[in-house]
Design a protein around this motif. Structure first.
Motif, PDB file in Angstrom:
ATOM      1  N   LYS A  83      65.544  43.652  69.402  1.00 32.71           N
ATOM      2  CA  LYS A  83      65.196  45.149  69.069  1.00 32.71           C
ATOM      3  C   LYS A  83      64.444  45.390  67.748  1.00 32.71           C
ATOM      4  CE  LYS A  83      69.233  47.202  71.171  1.00 32.71           C
ATOM      5  NZ  LYS A  83      70.477  48.134  70.863  1.00 32.71           N
ATOM      6  N   LYS A  84      63.490  46.209  67.529  1.00 37.12           N
ATOM      7  CA  LYS A  84      62.555  46.385  66.605  1.00 37.12           C
ATOM      8  C   LYS A  84      63.520  46.887  65.321  1.00 37.12           C
ATOM      9  CE  LYS A  84      58.168  47.258  64.982  1.00 37.12           C
ATOM     10  NZ  LYS A  84      56.609  46.787  65.754  1.00 37.12           N
ATOM     11  N   TYR A  85      63.414  46.399  64.258  1.00 34.97           N
ATOM     12  CA  TYR A  85      64.376  46.830  63.036  1.00 34.97           C
ATOM     13  C   TYR A  85      63.385  47.805  62.439  1.00 34.97           C
ATOM     14  CZ  TYR A  85      66.829  47.200  58.793  1.00 34.97           C
ATOM     15  OH  TYR A  85      67.136  47.628  57.577  1.00 34.97           O
ATOM     16  N   ILE A  86      64.095  49.066  62.207  1.00 31.62           N
ATOM     17  CA  ILE A  86      63.316  50.130  61.384  1.00 31.62           C
ATOM     18  C   ILE A  86      64.260  50.208  60.251  1.00 31.62           C
ATOM     19  CG2 ILE A  86      62.804  52.604  61.434  1.00 31.62           C
ATOM     20  CD1 ILE A  86      62.811  52.324  64.369  1.00 31.62           C
ATOM     21  N   PRO A  87      63.764  49.962  58.736  1.00 30.24           N
ATOM     22  CA  PRO A  87      64.273  49.897  57.849  1.00 30.24           C
ATOM     23  C   PRO A  87      64.711  51.103  57.475  1.00 30.24           C
ATOM     24  CG  PRO A  87      61.979  49.179  57.425  1.00 30.24           C
ATOM     25  CD  PRO A  87      62.228  49.316  58.884  1.00 30.24           C
ATOM     26  N   ASN A  88      65.924  51.337  56.810  1.00 27.25           N
ATOM     27  CA  ASN A  88      66.685  52.555  56.453  1.00 27.25           C
ATOM     28  C   ASN A  88      66.864  52.127  54.820  1.00 27.25           C
ATOM     29  OD1 ASN A  88      67.706  54.796  55.696  1.00 27.25           O
ATOM     30  ND2 ASN A  88      69.338  54.747  57.535  1.00 27.25           N
ATOM     31  N   PRO A  89      66.368  52.866  53.952  1.00 21.35           N
ATOM     32  CA  PRO A  89      66.610  52.531  52.463  1.00 21.35           C
ATOM     33  C   PRO A  89      67.940  52.856  52.051  1.00 21.35           C
ATOM     34  CG  PRO A  89      65.048  54.480  52.489  1.00 21.35           C
ATOM     35  CD  PRO A  89      65.207  53.826  54.079  1.00 21.35           C
ATOM     36  N   HIS A  90      68.855  53.653  52.729  1.00 20.34           N
ATOM     37  CA  HIS A  90      70.050  54.246  52.411  1.00 20.34           C
ATOM     38  C   HIS A  90      71.205  53.322  53.064  1.00 20.34           C
ATOM     39  CE1 HIS A  90      68.319  57.872  50.661  1.00 20.34           C
ATOM     40  NE2 HIS A  90      67.688  57.975  51.755  1.00 20.34           N
ATOM     41  N   GLN A  91      70.642  52.266  54.069  1.00 22.59           N
ATOM     42  CA  GLN A  91      71.318  51.664  54.634  1.00 22.59           C
ATOM     43  C   GLN A  91      71.593  50.335  53.920  1.00 22.59           C
ATOM     44  OE1 GLN A  91      70.392  50.156  58.683  1.00 22.59           O
ATOM     45  NE2 GLN A  91      72.341  49.726  59.311  1.00 22.59           N
ATOM     46  N   ILE A  92      72.922  49.870  53.647  1.00 23.66           N
ATOM     47  CA  ILE A  92      73.158  48.447  52.861  1.00 23.66           C
ATOM     48  C   ILE A  92      73.536  47.559  53.773  1.00 23.66           C
ATOM     49  CG2 ILE A  92      74.512  47.537  50.992  1.00 23.66           C
ATOM     50  CD1 ILE A  92      74.756  50.134  49.828  1.00 23.66           C
ATOM     51  N   LEU A  93      72.789  46.503  53.851  1.00 22.04           N
ATOM     52  CA  LEU A  93      73.188  45.406  55.003  1.00 22.04           C
ATOM     53  C   LEU A  93      74.110  44.352  54.254  1.00 22.04           C
ATOM     54  CD1 LEU A  93      69.886  44.813  56.487  1.00 22.04           C
ATOM     55  CD2 LEU A  93      71.527  46.066  57.307  1.00 22.04           C
ATOM     56  N   SER A  94      75.330  44.114  54.837  1.00 23.53           N
ATOM     57  CA  SER A  94      76.097  42.942  54.399  1.00 23.53           C
ATOM     58  C   SER A  94      76.312  41.961  55.523  1.00 23.53           C
ATOM     59  CB  SER A  94      77.479  43.401  54.197  1.00 23.53           C
ATOM     60  OG  SER A  94      77.913  43.902  55.248  1.00 23.53           O
ATOM     61  N   HIS A  95      75.871  40.505  54.966  1.00 24.75           N
ATOM     62  CA  HIS A  95      76.054  39.587  55.752  1.00 24.75           C
ATOM     63  C   HIS A  95      77.319  39.024  55.644  1.00 24.75           C
ATOM     64  CE1 HIS A  95      71.897  39.835  56.115  1.00 24.75           C
ATOM     65  NE2 HIS A  95      71.511  40.070  55.070  1.00 24.75           N
TER      66      HIS A  95
END
Length: 124
Positions: A83-95
């Motif tokens: 799926k193509k990733y559409i960045p969202n500045p308000h979303q925090i990604l945690s690994h």
């Protein structure tokens, strides 16, 4: 050509004509089923095209740069799995780290139990 089946006489031309008509009906039904299946597949098919630096292997496969903790996984995927990733500045990604077994499987841990129910079976 004349042949007898029981008490009924069937002429060769009639048999050929009847068989030809049945074949036409079968072909028509196959075309209808194929067109229905094609329209169903076309609705769900999506044409994905990624950027030039996306490590394309073929027309429908891509090599993905995986994090070091997933380096034991095969890194070539079919386009249908991406799926193509559409960045969202308000979303925090945690690994989160995933502990893989030697056969490259893992035990998923439940996060939260959402619902409980008791299933009543019929007793005979």
């Amino acid at each position: 050509m004349l042949s007898e089946v029981g008490d009924t006489r069937i002429f060769g031309l009639e048999v050929i004509h009847e068989t030809t008509e049945k074949i036409k009906v079968i072909k028509d039904k196959l075309k209808i089923a194929q067109s229905r299946q094609k329209s169903y597949a076309d609705i769900r098919r999506r044409h994905l095209e990624f950027e030039e630096g996306d490590h394309r292997i073929g027309t429908s496969t891509y090599r993905i740069a995986l994090p070091p903790n997933l380096s034991s996984l095969y890194n070539v995927f079919h386009v249908s799995q991406l799926k193509k990733y559409i960045p969202n500045p308000h979303q925090i990604l945690s690994h989160e780290s995933v502990q893989l077994k030697s056969n490259i499987t893992y035990d998923p841990m439940p996060i939260q139990i959402i619902d409980r129910s008791v299933k009543a079976l019929r007793s005979k």
